[in-house]
Design a protein around this motif. Sequence first.
Motif, short mmCIF file in Angstrom:
data_model
loop_
_atom_site.label_atom_id
_atom_site.label_comp_id
_atom_site.label_asym_id
_atom_site.label_seq_id
_atom_site.Cartn_x
_atom_site.Cartn_y
_atom_site.Cartn_z
N PRO A 120 38.64 47.35 23.40
CA PRO A 120 39.22 47.65 24.70
C PRO A 120 40.20 46.58 25.19
O PRO A 120 40.33 46.35 26.39
CB PRO A 120 38.01 47.72 25.60
N SER A 138 43.25 50.68 27.43
CA SER A 138 43.00 49.64 28.44
C SER A 138 44.31 49.15 29.05
O SER A 138 44.39 48.90 30.25
CB SER A 138 42.24 48.47 27.82
N GLU A 257 38.79 33.07 33.71
CA GLU A 257 37.65 33.96 33.96
C GLU A 257 37.94 34.96 35.06
O GLU A 257 37.50 36.12 35.00
CB GLU A 257 36.40 33.13 34.31
N ALA A 260 39.85 37.73 33.54
CA ALA A 260 38.98 38.54 32.67
C ALA A 260 38.15 39.51 33.49
O ALA A 260 38.01 40.69 33.14
CB ALA A 260 38.09 37.62 31.84
N GLY A 261 37.61 39.03 34.61
CA GLY A 261 36.82 39.91 35.47
C GLY A 261 37.65 41.00 36.10
O GLY A 261 37.23 42.16 36.18
N GLU A 264 38.52 43.67 33.54
CA GLU A 264 37.36 44.50 33.26
C GLU A 264 37.19 45.56 34.35
O GLU A 264 36.90 46.73 34.06
CB GLU A 264 36.10 43.63 33.18
N ARG A 265 37.38 45.19 35.60
CA ARG A 265 37.25 46.16 36.69
C ARG A 265 38.37 47.20 36.64
O ARG A 265 38.13 48.39 36.91
CB ARG A 265 37.25 45.43 38.03
N ARG A 267 40.09 48.33 34.05
CA ARG A 267 40.06 49.28 32.94
C ARG A 267 38.81 50.16 32.96
O ARG A 267 38.68 51.04 32.11
CB ARG A 267 40.18 48.54 31.61
N ARG A 268 37.94 49.94 33.91
CA ARG A 268 36.75 50.79 34.07
C ARG A 268 36.82 51.45 35.44
O ARG A 268 36.48 50.83 36.44
CB ARG A 268 35.46 49.99 33.94
#
Length: 276
Positions: A120, A138, A257, A260-261, A264-265, A267-268
């Motif tokens: 992803p 993604s 970081e 990265a967080g 993640e949010r 792409r979901r």
Amino acid sequence: MGTPLGDFVRAKRDSIQPEVLGLPERGRRRSPGLRRLDLADRAGISVEYLTRIEQGRDRNPSVAVVNALADALSLDPAERAHLRYLAKITGGECVAHPQPAPPRREVRPSVLETLRLLEPGLALVTNRLGDILARTGSYEAVMGGTGLLDAEVPNLTRYVFTDPRARDLFADWDTVADEQAFDLWLGPSVENSEWFTAELAPVAGADFTRRMNRHVVPARGVLRLRHPSGPELRLRRETLDITEDAQQLVVLLPADEETAGAVERLRRPPRLRAIS
């Protein structure tokens, strides 16, 4: 009429102050930067020959002269590569077709499979004109809402110079604009670049033309995006050349970081909740 090679040499000469190279100050002068006399002395060529190169009257300097100019201008490796490329296209060695034409946009199945293996992650296949030829799901999810992917054939260069949303998205818009303009010199071929530049220049305006003629070799540091949803994303770029197809596989990696967080949010998508 000048040439890309002459324009680049002159632009670099104008940007260098004599004291940086340990040369004495020779008093006031009408234009900034290094004098032709000083550059010619450092390169071991005559002032008259340097003038012909800069003015486009000598289109075929030897490899030795090109290397001598690179040394005399103290070019870094990226700038040296660009100088060699400009010397090649100025001499006409790269011209393969009489008419400019759009590039091939097909992506080989093996490259598409490689892209799928990167899910992803954020990755895309592009060419030097800025065409986005394929991307991971993604990447599409994260870049949704920016306007970049709205076109049938998304093009990053056209988006940067013609879409107002680009100036909001790219925190360092000037740097990104220099990158996209510079990449047009690199292909995928001279004919493709001429075709795309002719198509883009009327709608992109003078700012695009000015950047094309500056020959600024970009550093390509961390890419900062001000995402429409709120977070600022800091992304490192790893670029792999697909030389056979004149394409590139670009992977975007979170630089911290927080990014990265946020990625993640983004792409979901949020889950739907049933309302009783």
